[in-house]
Design a protein around this motif. Structure first.
Motif, mmCIF file in Angstrom:
data_model
loop_
_atom_site.group_PDB
_atom_site.id
_atom_site.type_symbol
_atom_site.label_atom_id
_atom_site.label_comp_id
_atom_site.label_asym_id
_atom_site.label_seq_id
_atom_site.Cartn_x
_atom_site.Cartn_y
_atom_site.Cartn_z
ATOM 1 N N LYS A 269 0.573 -0.823 -0.268
ATOM 2 C CA LYS A 269 -0.092 0.012 -0.058
ATOM 3 C C LYS A 269 0.657 1.316 0.326
ATOM 4 N N ASN A 271 1.209 5.554 -0.497
ATOM 5 C CA ASN A 271 0.212 6.464 -0.170
ATOM 6 C C ASN A 271 0.897 7.531 -1.018
ATOM 7 N N ASN A 273 0.473 10.850 -2.032
ATOM 8 C CA ASN A 273 1.399 12.145 -1.046
ATOM 9 C C ASN A 273 2.629 11.884 -0.659
ATOM 10 N N GLU A 274 3.148 10.772 0.241
ATOM 11 C CA GLU A 274 4.492 10.387 0.325
ATOM 12 C C GLU A 274 5.094 10.043 -0.823
ATOM 13 N N ASP A 299 -6.065 14.218 -3.016
ATOM 14 C CA ASP A 299 -6.832 13.572 -1.415
ATOM 15 C C ASP A 299 -4.868 13.210 -0.950
ATOM 16 N N LYS A 300 -4.362 13.750 0.403
ATOM 17 C CA LYS A 300 -3.425 13.146 1.220
ATOM 18 C C LYS A 300 -3.633 11.984 1.502
ATOM 19 N N ASN A 301 -4.700 10.885 1.572
ATOM 20 C CA ASN A 301 -5.218 9.949 1.980
ATOM 21 C C ASN A 301 -5.405 8.843 1.161
ATOM 22 N N ILE A 302 -4.810 9.449 -0.334
ATOM 23 C CA ILE A 302 -5.343 8.636 -1.491
ATOM 24 C C ILE A 302 -4.125 7.330 -1.564
ATOM 25 N N TYR A 303 -3.955 6.167 -1.964
ATOM 26 C CA TYR A 303 -3.400 5.470 -1.883
ATOM 27 C C TYR A 303 -3.190 4.515 -3.426
#
Length: 418
Positions: A269, A271, A273-274, A299-303
């Motif tokens: 998984k 992320n 953004n990371e 969105d920072k939670n998109i993976y």
């Protein structure tokens, strides 16, 4: 499954048994017909013999007609059976008489023999025809498969007949087709690998030739009587060329492994953004030096599911390409989003754009655009990025117009269970 059950369930065996049973029933009917004809022949001879017997007796004793006729036609009078036996035994005519001495049998035996011989011949011909039919069918299938294997081994196309037939032979043909298809694919893959290896060696040799030449020239100049400052300058240039060669060799090895598909990518998984933050780190100094306006939206939670280390390598090269072609004070936008089918990262710069003639080749290794002004550009970064992204079930493409910047779209498809 029991071998006997498998044998009996075979379509060819079933077909043969059905036809054999049909042939047996036909033979049985023919045998009954021949038996009926044989009995009829003997009956005709018995009737003829009785007619002659009555004629002789009645001609001498007319008053015995009713008695004699009732005995012959009804066969229910055995009053004088023993007397008849005694009389005929005097002439050796009893149950022990040979068949060839019995006049009725003797006169009928030729017809009976001919009928039975005809029956045996007809049954033999039918069984022989059935066996020949199946042997010919099996021979044709074997010849067809032999021709297919021979032509395939010679590299010629050959269409096998009855490829979809049922039964074990049909299954054998299907497996033979699968085997030859796999072998052809492996041969093609080996040829491609040979070509790939040859191209890779040629590319590495070509790309190393220029820095190697520079190193040789600089090294020769170091033997000359030159000032210390010049030697230090030459040493710095040698160091720079060695670093360039080191980077080039590492990049070439990475790209070769990617294109040869020998790298096992992780399925974790990631992320997005990371991922973008990691990819920006090596490019932050050039961005700051060129005073480029950087914006990141998403969105920072998109993976997505992939390998963050290799994905970072891909994005670093794409961002580096955008930064290099963005003028001072320009803009760099990174947007990312997702939908039920895929996640998308869009990297847009405000540089000089890409010529429409260069767009189809931009992701080819060692390709340099006709309008490229970077002398040290190798043309390997975008090719590596494409290989990495495609190896993770993704796609990359670019939109661009001259003097309107470039827009790279990275699509990361979702798989079942994401």
């Amino acid at each position: 499954m029991d071998v006997k059950v498998m044998f009996l369930s075979n379509i060819e065996v079933k077909s043969f048994i059905i036809k054999y049973i049909g042939l047996f029933l036909v033979s049985l009917m023919l045998s009954l017909g021949v038996s009926f004809l044989s009995v009829n022949i003997i009956k005709n001879k018995v009737v003829e013999n009785n007619q002659a017997l009555i004629g002789n007796i009645i001609s001498e004793n007319p008053n015995m007609e009713s008695n004699i006729v009732s005995i012959i036609t009804q066969g229910n009078s055995k009053e004088n059976l023993e007397l008849g036996k005694e009389i005929l035994e005097k002439y050796n005519y009893d149950n022990r008489i040979s068949l060839r001495n019995e006049p009725i049998i003797t006169s009928s035996i030729k017809s009976l023999f001919n009928l039975n011989a005809l029956l045996i011949f007809v049954i033999f011909v039918m069984i022989f025809a059935l066996v020949i039919y199946y042997l010919k069918k099996i021979y044709n299938d074997i010849k067809d498969m032999t021709d297919y294997v021979y032509n395939s081994s010679e590299g010629r196309n050959f269409e096998m007949n009855n490829k979809n037939q049922e039964g074990q032979i049909g299954l054998l043909k299907t497996e033979l087709l699968k085997m030859t298809t796999v072998l052809k694919e492996k041969v093609e893959l080996l040829n491609k690998e040979k070509i790939f290896l040859n191209d890779t060696i040629s590319d590495i040799s070509h790309q190393l030739r220029t820095p190697m030449t520079s190193l040789i020239i600089l090294n020769d100049l170091m033997y000359e009587d030159i000032p210390k400052e010049t030697k230090i300058e030459f040493l710095d240039k040698i160091k720079s060329q060695l670093k360039r060669m080191e980077w080039l060799i590492k990049s070439m090895l990475k790209l070769s492994k990617l294109e040869a598909k020998v790298i096992d990518f992780k399925n974790e998984k990631v992320n997005i953004n990371e991922l973008i933050k990691r990819s920006l780190q090596p490019n932050l100094i050039p961005i700051e030096l060129k005073n480029i306006d950087l914006s990141i939206n998403g969105d920072k939670n998109i993976y997505y599911i992939g390998d963050i280390n290799w994905s970072t390598e891909a994005l670093v090269n794409v961002i580096k390409n955008c930064v290099e072609h963005t003028p001072k004070g320009g803009k760099l936008q990174i947007n990312y989003d997702q939908n039920p089918l895929y996640s998308e990262i869009v990297i847009k710069d405000s540089g000089e754009g890409i010529d429409k003639n260069d767009l189809p080749n931009i992701f080819k290794r060692f390709y340099k655009g006709k309008s490229s002004t970077k002398e040290d550009s190798v043309g390997i970064g975008l090719a590596m990025a494409k290989s990495i992204i495609e190896s993770q079930n993704g796609d990359i493409y670019v939109k661009s117009e001259k003097n309107k910047g470039a827009e790279f779209h990275i699509i990361l498809h979702k798989t079942y269970g994401d």
